[in-house]
Design a protein around this motif. Structure first.
Motif, PDB file in Angstrom:
ATOM      1  N   ARG A 228      21.211  70.605  99.106  1.00 42.03           N
ATOM      2  CA  ARG A 228      19.944  69.818  98.947  1.00 42.03           C
ATOM      3  C   ARG A 228      18.701  70.138  98.494  1.00 42.03           C
ATOM      4  N   LEU A 229      18.504  69.390  97.036  1.00 42.99           N
ATOM      5  CA  LEU A 229      17.447  70.111  96.032  1.00 42.99           C
ATOM      6  C   LEU A 229      16.189  69.189  96.115  1.00 42.99           C
ATOM      7  N   PHE A 230      15.186  68.827  95.352  1.00 41.55           N
ATOM      8  CA  PHE A 230      14.178  68.572  95.040  1.00 41.55           C
ATOM      9  C   PHE A 230      13.545  67.367  94.905  1.00 41.55           C
ATOM     10  N   LEU A 231      13.146  65.978  94.086  1.00 40.72           N
ATOM     11  CA  LEU A 231      13.075  65.099  93.836  1.00 40.72           C
ATOM     12  C   LEU A 231      11.393  65.443  93.905  1.00 40.72           C
ATOM     13  N   MET A 232      10.360  65.709  93.277  1.00 39.76           N
ATOM     14  CA  MET A 232       8.854  66.036  93.232  1.00 39.76           C
ATOM     15  C   MET A 232       8.842  67.131  94.773  1.00 39.76           C
ATOM     16  N   HIS A 233       8.253  66.716  95.602  1.00 40.63           N
ATOM     17  CA  HIS A 233       7.951  67.397  96.686  1.00 40.63           C
ATOM     18  C   HIS A 233       8.735  67.083  97.549  1.00 40.63           C
ATOM     19  N   ARG A 234       9.548  65.578  97.345  1.00 37.76           N
ATOM     20  CA  ARG A 234      10.485  65.471  98.777  1.00 37.76           C
ATOM     21  C   ARG A 234      12.188  65.964  98.687  1.00 37.76           C
ATOM     22  N   GLU A 235      12.823  66.332  99.449  1.00 33.22           N
ATOM     23  CA  GLU A 235      13.661  66.834  99.562  1.00 33.22           C
ATOM     24  C   GLU A 235      14.486  65.881  99.482  1.00 33.22           C
ATOM     25  N   VAL A 236      16.052  65.615  99.040  1.00 34.97           N
ATOM     26  CA  VAL A 236      17.674  64.642  98.807  1.00 34.97           C
ATOM     27  C   VAL A 236      18.723  65.666  99.058  1.00 34.97           C
ATOM     28  N   ILE A 237      19.162  64.982  98.694  1.00 35.82           N
ATOM     29  CA  ILE A 237      20.782  65.587  98.801  1.00 35.82           C
ATOM     30  C   ILE A 237      21.416  64.763  98.700  1.00 35.82           C
ATOM     31  N   VAL A 238      22.306  64.911  97.311  1.00 32.56           N
ATOM     32  CA  VAL A 238      23.111  64.657  96.390  1.00 32.56           C
ATOM     33  C   VAL A 238      24.789  64.614  97.033  1.00 32.56           C
ATOM     34  N   THR A 239      25.105  62.972  97.012  1.00 37.60           N
ATOM     35  CA  THR A 239      26.254  62.882  97.255  1.00 37.60           C
ATOM     36  C   THR A 239      26.816  62.994  96.692  1.00 37.60           C
ATOM     37  N   LYS A 240      26.882  62.252  94.996  1.00 37.88           N
ATOM     38  CA  LYS A 240      28.113  62.551  94.842  1.00 37.88           C
ATOM     39  C   LYS A 240      26.927  62.789  93.279  1.00 37.88           C
ATOM     40  N   THR A 241      28.615  63.232  91.939  1.00 38.48           N
ATOM     41  CA  THR A 241      28.131  63.363  90.445  1.00 38.48           C
ATOM     42  C   THR A 241      28.510  63.066  88.888  1.00 38.48           C
ATOM     43  N   TYR A 242      27.665  63.252  88.553  1.00 38.71           N
ATOM     44  CA  TYR A 242      29.157  62.260  87.555  1.00 38.71           C
ATOM     45  C   TYR A 242      28.430  62.445  86.584  1.00 38.71           C
ATOM     46  N   LEU A 243      29.453  63.891  85.962  1.00 39.07           N
ATOM     47  CA  LEU A 243      29.225  64.569  85.147  1.00 39.07           C
ATOM     48  C   LEU A 243      29.333  63.928  83.521  1.00 39.07           C
ATOM     49  N   ILE A 244      29.683  63.041  82.918  1.00 38.28           N
ATOM     50  CA  ILE A 244      29.985  62.863  81.960  1.00 38.28           C
ATOM     51  C   ILE A 244      28.254  62.329  82.020  1.00 38.28           C
ATOM     52  N   PHE A 245      27.636  61.715  82.440  1.00 36.97           N
ATOM     53  CA  PHE A 245      26.519  60.993  82.521  1.00 36.97           C
ATOM     54  C   PHE A 245      25.748  62.131  82.355  1.00 36.97           C
ATOM     55  N   GLN A 246      25.003  63.133  83.628  1.00 31.28           N
ATOM     56  CA  GLN A 246      24.706  63.961  84.021  1.00 31.28           C
ATOM     57  C   GLN A 246      23.985  63.274  84.495  1.00 31.28           C
ATOM     58  N   LEU A 247      24.293  62.421  85.240  1.00 31.85           N
ATOM     59  CA  LEU A 247      23.999  61.629  86.765  1.00 31.85           C
ATOM     60  C   LEU A 247      24.164  62.130  88.428  1.00 31.85           C
ATOM     61  N   VAL A 248      23.528  62.143  89.012  1.00 33.10           N
ATOM     62  CA  VAL A 248      23.581  62.493  90.161  1.00 33.10           C
ATOM     63  C   VAL A 248      23.591  61.028  91.472  1.00 33.10           C
ATOM     64  N   LYS A 249      23.861  60.901  92.319  1.00 35.63           N
ATOM     65  CA  LYS A 249      23.568  59.468  93.283  1.00 35.63           C
ATOM     66  C   LYS A 249      23.516  60.730  94.563  1.00 35.63           C
ATOM     67  N   PHE A 250      21.870  60.146  94.906  1.00 36.39           N
ATOM     68  CA  PHE A 250      21.194  60.726  95.764  1.00 36.39           C
ATOM     69  C   PHE A 250      21.053  59.959  97.540  1.00 36.39           C
ATOM     70  N   HIS A 251      19.950  60.916  98.583  1.00 37.34           N
ATOM     71  CA  HIS A 251      19.430  60.179  98.901  1.00 37.34           C
ATOM     72  C   HIS A 251      18.644  60.783  99.669  1.00 37.34           C
ATOM     73  N   TYR A 252      17.086  60.624  99.985  1.00 39.10           N
ATOM     74  CA  TYR A 252      16.512  61.410 100.727  1.00 39.10           C
ATOM     75  C   TYR A 252      16.801  61.591 102.131  1.00 39.10           C
ATOM     76  N   ILE A 253      16.166  62.150 102.810  1.00 38.49           N
ATOM     77  CA  ILE A 253      16.544  63.421 103.898  1.00 38.49           C
ATOM     78  C   ILE A 253      15.887  61.840 104.963  1.00 38.49           C
ATOM     79  N   GLY A 254      16.914  61.230 105.885  1.00 40.60           N
ATOM     80  CA  GLY A 254      16.367  60.407 107.035  1.00 40.60           C
ATOM     81  C   GLY A 254      17.196  59.043 106.398  1.00 40.60           C
TER      82      GLY A 254
END
Length: 69
Positions: A12-38
């Motif tokens: 559980r991290l923050f994108l600006m002031h909104r809390e998100v949950i990381v669902t998948k990571t892509y190490l090679i591209f330094q990307l994460v897939k996430f969704h906002y809480i709720g």
């Protein structure tokens, strides 16, 4: 903005002031897939944009920089 370590699924991290949950990571591209809480829509973003604390600093919409109102 750097959170130190690469995020893992379930973090559980923050994108600006909104809390998100990381669902998948892509190490090679330094990307994460996430969704906002709720919400179920998922997005991908550079992991450097996520922080461990909310960020309430003001920012400028990129559309306004191009002259679009």
């Amino acid at each position: 903005m750097d959170i130190g370590n690469f995020p893992q699924a379930g973090d559980r991290l923050f994108l600006m002031h909104r809390e998100v949950i990381v669902t998948k990571t892509y190490l090679i591209f330094q990307l994460v897939k996430f969704h906002y809480i709720g919400q179920s829509d998922e997005f991908c973003i550079d992991y450097h944009a996520l922080t461990s604390q909310p960020d309430y600093n003001n920012s400028i919409d990129i559309g306004k920089l191009r002259g679009v109102l």
